[in-house]
Design a protein around this motif. Sequence first.
Motif, PDB file in Angstrom:
ATOM      1  N   SER A  90      28.054  56.814  51.050  1.00  0.00           N
ATOM      2  CA  SER A  90      27.343  56.860  52.155  1.00  0.00           C
ATOM      3  C   SER A  90      28.664  56.351  53.345  1.00  0.00           C
ATOM      4  CB  SER A  90      26.169  57.032  52.827  1.00  0.00           C
ATOM      5  OG  SER A  90      24.866  57.393  51.827  1.00  0.00           O
ATOM      6  N   PHE A  91      28.783  56.906  54.219  1.00  0.00           N
ATOM      7  CA  PHE A  91      30.065  56.368  55.470  1.00  0.00           C
ATOM      8  C   PHE A  91      29.543  56.855  56.731  1.00  0.00           C
ATOM      9  CE2 PHE A  91      31.801  57.877  51.824  1.00  0.00           C
ATOM     10  CZ  PHE A  91      32.742  57.025  51.460  1.00  0.00           C
ATOM     11  N   ALA A  92      29.622  55.247  57.798  1.00  0.00           N
ATOM     12  CA  ALA A  92      29.473  55.581  58.944  1.00  0.00           C
ATOM     13  C   ALA A  92      30.955  55.662  59.789  1.00  0.00           C
ATOM     14  CB  ALA A  92      28.779  54.520  59.291  1.00  0.00           C
ATOM     15  N   VAL A  93      30.453  57.241  60.465  1.00  0.00           N
ATOM     16  CA  VAL A  93      31.723  57.444  61.130  1.00  0.00           C
ATOM     17  C   VAL A  93      31.178  57.265  63.415  1.00  0.00           C
ATOM     18  CG1 VAL A  93      33.246  59.939  61.655  1.00  0.00           C
ATOM     19  CG2 VAL A  93      32.153  60.014  59.482  1.00  0.00           C
ATOM     20  N   LYS A  94      32.235  56.967  63.330  1.00  0.00           N
ATOM     21  CA  LYS A  94      32.324  56.558  65.107  1.00  0.00           C
ATOM     22  C   LYS A  94      32.986  57.394  65.424  1.00  0.00           C
ATOM     23  CE  LYS A  94      29.958  53.109  66.368  1.00  0.00           C
ATOM     24  NZ  LYS A  94      29.712  51.037  66.812  1.00  0.00           N
ATOM     25  N   GLU A  95      33.226  58.204  65.598  1.00  0.00           N
ATOM     26  CA  GLU A  95      33.241  58.592  67.386  1.00  0.00           C
ATOM     27  C   GLU A  95      33.623  58.159  68.749  1.00  0.00           C
ATOM     28  OE1 GLU A  95      33.318  63.376  69.078  1.00  0.00           O
ATOM     29  OE2 GLU A  95      31.213  61.816  69.159  1.00  0.00           O
ATOM     30  N   LEU A  96      34.598  57.353  68.930  1.00  0.00           N
ATOM     31  CA  LEU A  96      34.780  56.537  70.738  1.00  0.00           C
ATOM     32  C   LEU A  96      34.974  57.311  71.159  1.00  0.00           C
ATOM     33  CD1 LEU A  96      37.604  54.477  68.909  1.00  0.00           C
ATOM     34  CD2 LEU A  96      35.464  53.826  69.238  1.00  0.00           C
ATOM     35  N   ASN A  97      34.057  56.780  71.955  1.00  0.00           N
ATOM     36  CA  ASN A  97      34.070  57.164  73.561  1.00  0.00           C
ATOM     37  C   ASN A  97      35.944  56.868  74.168  1.00  0.00           C
ATOM     38  OD1 ASN A  97      33.995  58.241  76.127  1.00  0.00           O
ATOM     39  ND2 ASN A  97      32.837  56.690  76.760  1.00  0.00           N
ATOM     40  N   LEU A  98      36.735  58.123  74.730  1.00  0.00           N
ATOM     41  CA  LEU A  98      38.962  57.916  74.832  1.00  0.00           C
ATOM     42  C   LEU A  98      38.548  58.309  76.749  1.00  0.00           C
ATOM     43  CD1 LEU A  98      40.118  58.051  71.625  1.00  0.00           C
ATOM     44  CD2 LEU A  98      39.140  56.336  72.444  1.00  0.00           C
ATOM     45  N   ASP A 110      44.295  47.738  66.232  1.00  0.00           N
ATOM     46  CA  ASP A 110      44.208  46.528  66.092  1.00  0.00           C
ATOM     47  C   ASP A 110      42.712  45.786  64.963  1.00  0.00           C
ATOM     48  OD1 ASP A 110      47.362  45.343  66.956  1.00  0.00           O
ATOM     49  OD2 ASP A 110      46.338  46.902  68.411  1.00  0.00           O
ATOM     50  N   VAL A 111      41.602  46.286  65.581  1.00  0.00           N
ATOM     51  CA  VAL A 111      40.574  45.761  65.921  1.00  0.00           C
ATOM     52  C   VAL A 111      40.346  46.580  64.216  1.00  0.00           C
ATOM     53  CG1 VAL A 111      38.247  46.725  65.677  1.00  0.00           C
ATOM     54  CG2 VAL A 111      39.631  46.843  67.732  1.00  0.00           C
ATOM     55  N   PHE A 112      40.867  47.253  63.278  1.00  0.00           N
ATOM     56  CA  PHE A 112      41.056  47.338  61.842  1.00  0.00           C
ATOM     57  C   PHE A 112      41.024  46.884  61.742  1.00  0.00           C
ATOM     58  CE2 PHE A 112      42.111  49.887  58.537  1.00  0.00           C
ATOM     59  CZ  PHE A 112      41.000  49.935  57.811  1.00  0.00           C
ATOM     60  N   ARG A 113      41.962  46.331  61.340  1.00  0.00           N
ATOM     61  CA  ARG A 113      43.009  44.922  60.749  1.00  0.00           C
ATOM     62  C   ARG A 113      42.245  43.625  60.909  1.00  0.00           C
ATOM     63  NH1 ARG A 113      47.068  42.792  63.190  1.00  0.00           N
ATOM     64  NH2 ARG A 113      46.975  43.388  64.781  1.00  0.00           N
ATOM     65  N   PRO A 133      34.863  47.962  56.371  1.00  0.00           N
ATOM     66  CA  PRO A 133      36.384  49.141  57.451  1.00  0.00           C
ATOM     67  C   PRO A 133      36.570  50.190  56.081  1.00  0.00           C
ATOM     68  CG  PRO A 133      36.948  46.332  57.440  1.00  0.00           C
ATOM     69  CD  PRO A 133      35.995  46.836  56.191  1.00  0.00           C
ATOM     70  N   VAL A 134      36.585  51.521  56.218  1.00  0.00           N
ATOM     71  CA  VAL A 134      37.262  51.869  55.350  1.00  0.00           C
ATOM     72  C   VAL A 134      38.856  52.988  56.674  1.00  0.00           C
ATOM     73  CG1 VAL A 134      37.329  54.447  54.591  1.00  0.00           C
ATOM     74  CG2 VAL A 134      35.301  52.814  54.174  1.00  0.00           C
ATOM     75  N   SER A 135      39.015  53.544  57.570  1.00  0.00           N
ATOM     76  CA  SER A 135      39.926  53.986  57.609  1.00  0.00           C
ATOM     77  C   SER A 135      39.144  54.010  59.974  1.00  0.00           C
ATOM     78  CB  SER A 135      39.779  55.579  57.390  1.00  0.00           C
ATOM     79  OG  SER A 135      38.868  56.463  58.457  1.00  0.00           O
ATOM     80  N   ALA A 136      40.717  53.967  60.602  1.00  0.00           N
ATOM     81  CA  ALA A 136      41.091  54.240  61.812  1.00  0.00           C
ATOM     82  C   ALA A 136      41.580  55.182  62.252  1.00  0.00           C
ATOM     83  CB  ALA A 136      40.600  52.534  62.418  1.00  0.00           C
ATOM     84  N   GLY A 137      41.207  56.229  62.955  1.00  0.00           N
ATOM     85  CA  GLY A 137      42.669  57.260  63.657  1.00  0.00           C
ATOM     86  C   GLY A 137      41.675  58.232  64.134  1.00  0.00           C
ATOM     87  N   HIS A 138      42.091  58.889  64.938  1.00  0.00           N
ATOM     88  CA  HIS A 138      41.707  60.198  65.530  1.00  0.00           C
ATOM     89  C   HIS A 138      40.904  60.006  66.526  1.00  0.00           C
ATOM     90  CE1 HIS A 138      44.600  62.388  62.708  1.00  0.00           C
ATOM     91  NE2 HIS A 138      43.652  61.944  62.077  1.00  0.00           N
ATOM     92  N   GLY A 139      40.685  58.736  66.703  1.00  0.00           N
ATOM     93  CA  GLY A 139      39.785  58.294  67.700  1.00  0.00           C
ATOM     94  C   GLY A 139      38.209  58.070  66.964  1.00  0.00           C
ATOM     95  N   MET A 140      38.391  57.704  66.084  1.00  0.00           N
ATOM     96  CA  MET A 140      37.245  57.333  64.455  1.00  0.00           C
ATOM     97  C   MET A 140      37.386  55.941  64.053  1.00  0.00           C
ATOM     98  SD  MET A 140      35.483  60.803  63.078  1.00  0.00           S
ATOM     99  CE  MET A 140      36.270  62.101  64.445  1.00  0.00           C
TER     100      MET A 140
END
Length: 314
Positions: free
Chosen positions: A40-48, A59-62, A77-84
Amino acid sequence: MTADDVPSHLSFLGAPRGPMIRVHGGFANRLYRLDTDQGSFAVKELNLVDRRSIYHVEDVFRFEQAAFAAGVPMPEPVSAGHGMLVHRWVEGDKLPEAPVPAAYGFEIGEILARLHALDVEWPHVPTEEPTPRDWPELAERAAATGQPWADELASQVETFLEIALFVDTCERPGPVVLTHRDIQPWNLLARDGRPVLLDWELSGPLDLAGELASTALSLAKGPGFDAIEPASFRSVLNGYVAGGGALPPPGPSWFVFMIGGWLGFTRWNILRCLAGVEASTGPDLALSHESARNGVRGLPELYGRLPELEALLF
């Protein structure tokens, strides 16, 4: 993105067991739960679209990866990109907005000390724009459009202008640390009575006093400011010292970040309410109205109690 969509760039998370499920209540972004054959994963769609500041997602992901590797209790933390941002889903009890037990606050202080000791490069130089002073205009627009909190805002315009001046002129002696920047009850879970730290997307450099005071005060009060528990407040600072951190000298600078952040957040939600449309990203319009009303009522009270808050530091 809708709850039924599973974007193709998330296929590496495994075969979905069903549609993504929207988790309501986010104050700035939108969160979904995705269950796959890999977990199970939490997918956060960032308001850009209409953010008050830029998200430095990679940088937050690092920073998150370094914190997780250092043993900070948090979702992996699993991944960062595509505004997510994607993390492993973590179960736990929601933290009520009430003074926390001293042991819980003490551990939060220790976690902050561990975070501030991490050696993580942050390539962006912090910049601050002058605090907006358009509160009279916002009050006029609120009245003209019939906002439910318009009268309250109009009665507090001078106070909001005074708060903006305080935010711009209060000296912040430092030091500046790389940190979470948003440790609030709604960004915490309790698992077996111990903290789990969520929602790292606002991470970045911050004046140490501002991070400590914002964290300690948020964990020492209820929904308002009528019941601030000094023991809960001090427990965070005691934990920070026990974890190897050093406290800055006391003064109003401890609270300027919290006051300034809430001021900007209130203004941002007011602008969303004045637009009067349900945006496709960020909080629902009803939640923006609630946040605007809470800021209009709560910020003047917080600012008026600044001498009382400073007394918590001694």
